[in-house]
Design a protein around this motif. Structure first.
Motif, PDB file in Angstrom:
ATOM      1  N   UNK A  40       0.852  -1.193   0.000  1.00 45.96           N
ATOM      2  CA  UNK A  40       0.000   0.000   0.000  1.00 45.96           C
ATOM      3  C   UNK A  40       0.883   1.236   0.000  1.00 45.96           C
ATOM      4  N   UNK A  41       0.900   1.956  -1.129  1.00 49.33           N
ATOM      5  CA  UNK A  41       1.765   3.123  -1.308  1.00 49.33           C
ATOM      6  C   UNK A  41       1.033   4.377  -0.824  1.00 49.33           C
ATOM      7  N   UNK A  42       1.738   5.194  -0.031  1.00 52.41           N
ATOM      8  CA  UNK A  42       1.176   6.458   0.446  1.00 52.41           C
ATOM      9  C   UNK A  42       2.093   7.608   0.062  1.00 52.41           C
ATOM     10  N   UNK A  43       1.560   8.639  -0.602  1.00 49.81           N
ATOM     11  CA  UNK A  43       2.381   9.747  -1.113  1.00 49.81           C
ATOM     12  C   UNK A  43       2.905  10.676  -0.036  1.00 49.81           C
ATOM     13  N   UNK A 115      -2.092 -10.035   4.589  1.00 49.84           N
ATOM     14  CA  UNK A 115      -0.876  -9.316   5.009  1.00 49.84           C
ATOM     15  C   UNK A 115      -0.631  -8.072   4.151  1.00 49.84           C
ATOM     16  N   UNK A 116      -0.255  -6.993   4.820  1.00 46.13           N
ATOM     17  CA  UNK A 116      -0.119  -5.696   4.154  1.00 46.13           C
ATOM     18  C   UNK A 116       1.152  -5.003   4.613  1.00 46.13           C
ATOM     19  N   UNK A 117       1.849  -4.411   3.653  1.00 48.30           N
ATOM     20  CA  UNK A 117       3.039  -3.600   3.945  1.00 48.30           C
ATOM     21  C   UNK A 117       2.762  -2.176   3.496  1.00 48.30           C
ATOM     22  N   UNK A 118       2.987  -1.220   4.369  1.00 47.78           N
ATOM     23  CA  UNK A 118       2.871   0.193   4.016  1.00 47.78           C
ATOM     24  C   UNK A 118       4.180   0.646   3.388  1.00 47.78           C
ATOM     25  N   UNK A 119       4.087   1.246   2.197  1.00 47.76           N
ATOM     26  CA  UNK A 119       5.259   1.819   1.530  1.00 47.76           C
ATOM     27  C   UNK A 119       5.011   3.313   1.442  1.00 47.76           C
ATOM     28  N   UNK A 135      -5.741   0.105  16.381  1.00 48.55           N
ATOM     29  CA  UNK A 135      -6.302  -1.253  16.286  1.00 48.55           C
ATOM     30  C   UNK A 135      -6.581  -1.666  14.847  1.00 48.55           C
ATOM     31  N   UNK A 136      -6.923  -0.702  13.966  1.00 49.41           N
ATOM     32  CA  UNK A 136      -7.191  -1.042  12.567  1.00 49.41           C
ATOM     33  C   UNK A 136      -5.945  -1.622  11.892  1.00 49.41           C
ATOM     34  N   UNK A 137      -4.786  -1.202  12.361  1.00 48.99           N
ATOM     35  CA  UNK A 137      -3.533  -1.716  11.809  1.00 48.99           C
ATOM     36  C   UNK A 137      -3.450  -3.226  12.037  1.00 48.99           C
ATOM     37  N   UNK A 138      -3.862  -3.675  13.205  1.00 52.17           N
ATOM     38  CA  UNK A 138      -3.839  -5.105  13.514  1.00 52.17           C
ATOM     39  C   UNK A 138      -4.969  -5.832  12.787  1.00 52.17           C
ATOM     40  N   UNK A 139      -6.138  -5.226  12.740  1.00 53.42           N
ATOM     41  CA  UNK A 139      -7.265  -5.843  12.042  1.00 53.42           C
ATOM     42  C   UNK A 139      -6.945  -6.081  10.571  1.00 53.42           C
ATOM     43  N   UNK A 140      -6.195  -5.162   9.962  1.00 56.07           N
ATOM     44  CA  UNK A 140      -5.851  -5.251   8.549  1.00 56.07           C
ATOM     45  C   UNK A 140      -4.535  -6.000   8.324  1.00 56.07           C
ATOM     46  N   UNK A 141      -3.961  -6.500   9.408  1.00 61.19           N
ATOM     47  CA  UNK A 141      -2.736  -7.318   9.348  1.00 61.19           C
ATOM     48  C   UNK A 141      -1.593  -6.595   8.628  1.00 61.19           C
ATOM     49  N   UNK A 142      -1.306  -5.380   9.087  1.00 65.05           N
ATOM     50  CA  UNK A 142      -0.147  -4.648   8.575  1.00 65.05           C
ATOM     51  C   UNK A 142       1.092  -5.258   9.214  1.00 65.05           C
ATOM     52  N   UNK A 143       1.936  -5.870   8.394  1.00 60.23           N
ATOM     53  CA  UNK A 143       3.089  -6.605   8.922  1.00 60.23           C
ATOM     54  C   UNK A 143       4.348  -5.752   8.991  1.00 60.23           C
ATOM     55  N   UNK A 290      13.288  -7.380   1.512  1.00 64.64           N
ATOM     56  CA  UNK A 290      12.759  -7.198   2.865  1.00 64.64           C
ATOM     57  C   UNK A 290      11.596  -8.142   3.127  1.00 64.64           C
ATOM     58  N   UNK A 291      10.690  -8.246   2.157  1.00 61.93           N
ATOM     59  CA  UNK A 291       9.529  -9.126   2.316  1.00 61.93           C
ATOM     60  C   UNK A 291       9.953 -10.579   2.249  1.00 61.93           C
ATOM     61  N   UNK A 292      10.916 -10.910   1.407  1.00 61.18           N
ATOM     62  CA  UNK A 292      11.407 -12.284   1.320  1.00 61.18           C
ATOM     63  C   UNK A 292      11.977 -12.741   2.652  1.00 61.18           C
TER      64      UNK A 292
END
Length: 309
Positions: A40-43, A115-119, A135-143, A290-292
């Motif tokens: 998930x890319x954020x500007x 699983x989600x990674x914030x970029x 808590x939404x971070x955990x619900x959405x499984x941001x790893x 990093x993800x690997x």
């Protein structure tokens, strides 16, 4: 995971998202291998989603489901700051980030806890850091979170003219936005970020002068306290020539999450603060590595500079 040499596919789907203030935005979602995490890319501040399209295309070609969000009031967001309409970090952390991620996952056919990674780029990384407390971070499984050119604007983390621009410019921007009701474009736009909401500018100004999130308006999560408790995996990167995010600026963001597993890394490519998103090969390689490491059960940040006990 091997490095993909596939030609990027520029196909994406718009994902409409409605925020709590009824403003709307459109994320851009790119398909990928559903066995891989969503990226998930954020500007950064003052930048629309379209600037990051080459990055998203390359990540999708490498096999990652990928999406680009918008910061409120930027890009294709319908929100416009005024004397009566304002927002700050909390609004984007508690509404914009989780609503966008949920919408993207639904459109791509991914489960809510995929699983989600914030970029995150620049300002996106400041907001992303606060999101890690929710808590939404955990619900959405941001790893984890990867920040590129992401630090704090604390003036002591800069040198020369940039230090004085922040030391003097941040309080001037706060005064301007307080008096007018928002940060205007044009001659009074001292930072060059375009029109911005009053509350966001005031909170950012405090961060620039004190290097803490104590002035973030919140209705639930006490961000300064929670930041000291969380232990996420975070990788902070900067490219050579990035005068808008010196190493000390990254250090100052990492200091906000003292117990997290944080690695700070400087990449040699001369891509500055923004151009890496248009020339994304180096970032895509680093994201894959990093993800690997995470997928293999290894510590993706084995030489963490800021790791709590």
């Amino acid at each position: 995971m091997s490095i993909s040499t596939s030609r990027p596919d520029n196909k994406f789907e718009y994902v409409p998202v409605v925020m709590g203030d009824t403003s709307t935005t459109q994320a851009r979602a790119y398909a990928g291998d559903p066995s891989q995490p969503l990226i998930m890319i954020w500007p950064g501040w003052g930048m629309g989603a379209r600037y990051y399209r080459p990055l998203a295309e390359h990540l999708s070609a490498a096999g990652f489901p990928t999406a680009i969000g918008e910061l409120r009031g930027q890009g294709e967001s319908s929100a416009r700051p005024s004397r009566s309409e304002t927002w700050g970090y909390h609004d984007m952390v508690s509404e914009d980030y989780p609503r966008t991620v949920r919408g993207v996952k639904a459109r791509l056919g991914l489960e809510p806890d995929h699983p989600t990674v914030l970029l995150c780029h620049s300002m996106g990384g400041q907001i992303g850091t606060l999101f890690l407390t929710r808590p939404e971070c955990h619900e959405l499984n941001v790893i984890g979170m990867i920040g590129v050119g992401a630090g704090t604007p604390y003036f002591k983390g800069f040198e020369g003219k940039n230090r004085w621009r922040l030391a003097i410019g941040a309080p001037l921007m706060r005064l301007t936005s307080t008096f007018i009701g928002y940060q205007p474009e044009g001659i009074l736009d001292l930072a060059g970020y375009g029109m911005q909401a009053r509350r966001h500018v005031i909170e950012w100004s405090h961060l620039a002068l004190a290097n803490n999130f104590n002035k973030v308006h919140t209705t639930d999560v006490p961000y300064p306290e929670r930041l000291k408790e969380i232990t996420p995996q975070v990788l902070l990167l900067r490219f050579a020539g990035d005068e808008d995010c010196p190493r000390a600026s990254m250090d100052n963001l990492a200091a906000q999450i003292p117990r997290a597993h944080v690695q700070l890394e400087e990449l040699p490519e001369e891509l500055g603060h923004n151009r890496w998103a248009r020339n994304p090969e180096a970032i895509v390689r680093r994201v894959q590595q990093w993800i690997s490491a995470q997928s293999a059960g290894q510590d993706p940040n084995p030489h963490s500079a800021f790791r709590g006990s």
